[in-house]
Design a protein around this motif. Structure first.
Motif, PDB file in Angstrom:
ATOM      1  N   LYS A  44      49.390  39.047  39.883  1.00 14.01           N
ATOM      2  CA  LYS A  44      47.866  38.544  39.389  1.00 14.01           C
ATOM      3  C   LYS A  44      47.064  39.458  39.930  1.00 14.01           C
ATOM      4  O   LYS A  44      47.205  40.943  39.886  1.00 14.01           O
ATOM      5  CB  LYS A  44      47.531  36.983  39.965  1.00 14.01           C
ATOM      6  CG  LYS A  44      48.654  36.272  39.592  1.00 14.01           C
ATOM      7  CD  LYS A  44      48.514  34.574  39.910  1.00 14.01           C
ATOM      8  CE  LYS A  44      49.680  33.818  39.668  1.00 14.01           C
ATOM      9  NZ  LYS A  44      49.429  32.345  39.828  1.00 14.01           N
TER      10      LYS A  44
ATOM     11  N   HIS B  45      51.031  32.857  30.082  1.00 15.87           N
ATOM     12  CA  HIS B  45      50.806  32.589  31.386  1.00 15.87           C
ATOM     13  C   HIS B  45      49.719  31.309  31.184  1.00 15.87           C
ATOM     14  O   HIS B  45      48.789  31.486  30.612  1.00 15.87           O
ATOM     15  CB  HIS B  45      50.449  33.567  32.550  1.00 15.87           C
ATOM     16  CG  HIS B  45      50.516  33.141  33.841  1.00 15.87           C
ATOM     17  ND1 HIS B  45      49.525  32.409  34.485  1.00 15.87           N
ATOM     18  CD2 HIS B  45      51.433  33.036  34.765  1.00 15.87           C
ATOM     19  CE1 HIS B  45      49.845  32.035  35.619  1.00 15.87           C
ATOM     20  NE2 HIS B  45      51.000  32.430  36.026  1.00 15.87           N
TER      21      HIS B  45
ATOM     22  N   GLY C 101      50.083  27.787  42.257  1.00 15.51           N
ATOM     23  CA  GLY C 101      48.994  28.263  43.204  1.00 15.51           C
ATOM     24  C   GLY C 101      48.521  26.981  44.000  1.00 15.51           C
ATOM     25  O   GLY C 101      47.722  27.208  44.652  1.00 15.51           O
TER      26      GLY C 101
HETATM   27  P1  PGA Z   1      52.587  30.638  42.337  1.00 14.61           P
HETATM   28  O1  PGA Z   1      52.193  31.283  40.882  1.00 14.61           O
HETATM   29  O2  PGA Z   1      54.126  31.140  42.811  1.00 14.61           O
HETATM   30  O3  PGA Z   1      51.592  31.042  43.281  1.00 14.61           O
HETATM   31  O4  PGA Z   1      52.382  29.077  42.318  1.00 14.61           O
HETATM   32  C1  PGA Z   1      53.217  31.443  39.837  1.00 14.61           C
HETATM   33  C2  PGA Z   1      52.770  32.028  38.580  1.00 14.61           C
HETATM   34  O5  PGA Z   1      51.597  31.821  38.377  1.00 14.61           O
HETATM   35  O6  PGA Z   1      53.538  32.761  37.879  1.00 14.61           O
END
Ligand code: PGA
Length: 259
Positions: free
Chosen positions: A11, A95, A173
């Protein structure tokens, strides 16, 4: 048997130095891991470092986004051919942060998918429902709409070159992971949708799970028959936890071969 893929979506994180350190640590830690595929998705500005540091390793890299077409007056955007220039093999498309924060609709996601296919980048197409949609029993409908819109645009054959990722929006997240059974139910549904069009493709398609995957919950997810790896956000920003997830995938893969 499908070869698992563990992919790290960085990200909008990391300085130039942090990206270097993380890439080097993953590179070192992944030496000897050959039973699974590993990919990282740094931000655009760190792709050159990925190309320099990961060349001649088995780790591949990709971008988190692209824009439609080859070039043009689109200030601030990056095209598929530019990503190919930086050695990207993959690109994330659809995404949930793109769909929900940046309001990318089905048509734009499909157009991006086509642009990726046009330059032979492998799209990792993300599918997933919001909490409201899950609560109102719309999960399957949403997944079907997202997948069918993609298939209608690029054609079922193009999916041979893709990876799918089921990422429930409510689990991204948030620390809330779908249980292995919840995730398996949706993965199996996705495979059934594919099988309606092409059974061989349904059997070979890698479907990753994403949403708060960590080293300590990965094994339970990977034990499910239709989960072929993970798209990892937060836990991919630290080499130890990312490699822990990779090791869990290796273990499950080996056990799967024996069973
Ligand atoms: P996360 O994100 O593992 O922090 O939940 C996954 C993603 O958005 O690909």
């Amino acid at each position: 048997m499908r070869k698992p893929l563990v992919a790290g979506n960085w990200k909008m994180h990391g300085s130039r130095q942090a990206a270097k350190t993380l890439l080097e640590s993953i590179k070192q830690g992944a030496v000897g891991i050959s039973d699974i595929d590993i990919a990282v998705f740094p931000s655009f500005v760190h792709l050159q470092q990925a190309q320099e540091l990961l060349a001649k390793t088995s780790i591949t890299w990709g971008a988190q986004n692209l824009y439609v077409g080859e070039s043009g007056a689109f200030t601030g955007e990056v095209s598929g051919p530019m990503l190919v220039d930086y050695g990207c093999q993959y690109v994330l498309i659809g995404h949930s942060e793109r769909r929900h924060v940046f309001k990318e609709d089905l048509a734009l996601v499909a157009a991006k998918l086509k642009s990726a296919c046009d330059v032979k980048l492998k799209p990792v197409l993300c599918l997933g429902e919001t909490l409201e949609q899950r609560k109102s029993d719309q999960t399957e409908q949403i997944i079907a709409e997202q997948l069918e819109s993609a298939i209608d645009t690029v054609g079922i054959k193009s999916l041979q070159n893709m990876v799918l990722a089921y990422e429930p929006v409510w689990a991204i997240g948030t620390g809330l992971t779908a249980t292995p059974e919840q995730a398996q139910a949706v993965h199996s549904y996705i495979r059934k949708l594919l099988a309606k069009q092409e059974v061989a493709l349904a059997n070979t398609m890698r479907i990753l799970y994403g949403g708060s995957v960590k080293a300590d919950n990965a094994a339970g997810l990977f034990a499910m028959p239709d989960i072929d790896g993970a798209l990892v956000g937060g836990a991919s920003l630290e080499a130890k936890s990312f490699l822990g997830i990779c090791e869990a995938a290796v273990k499950e893969f080996k056990e799967g071969l024996l069973s």
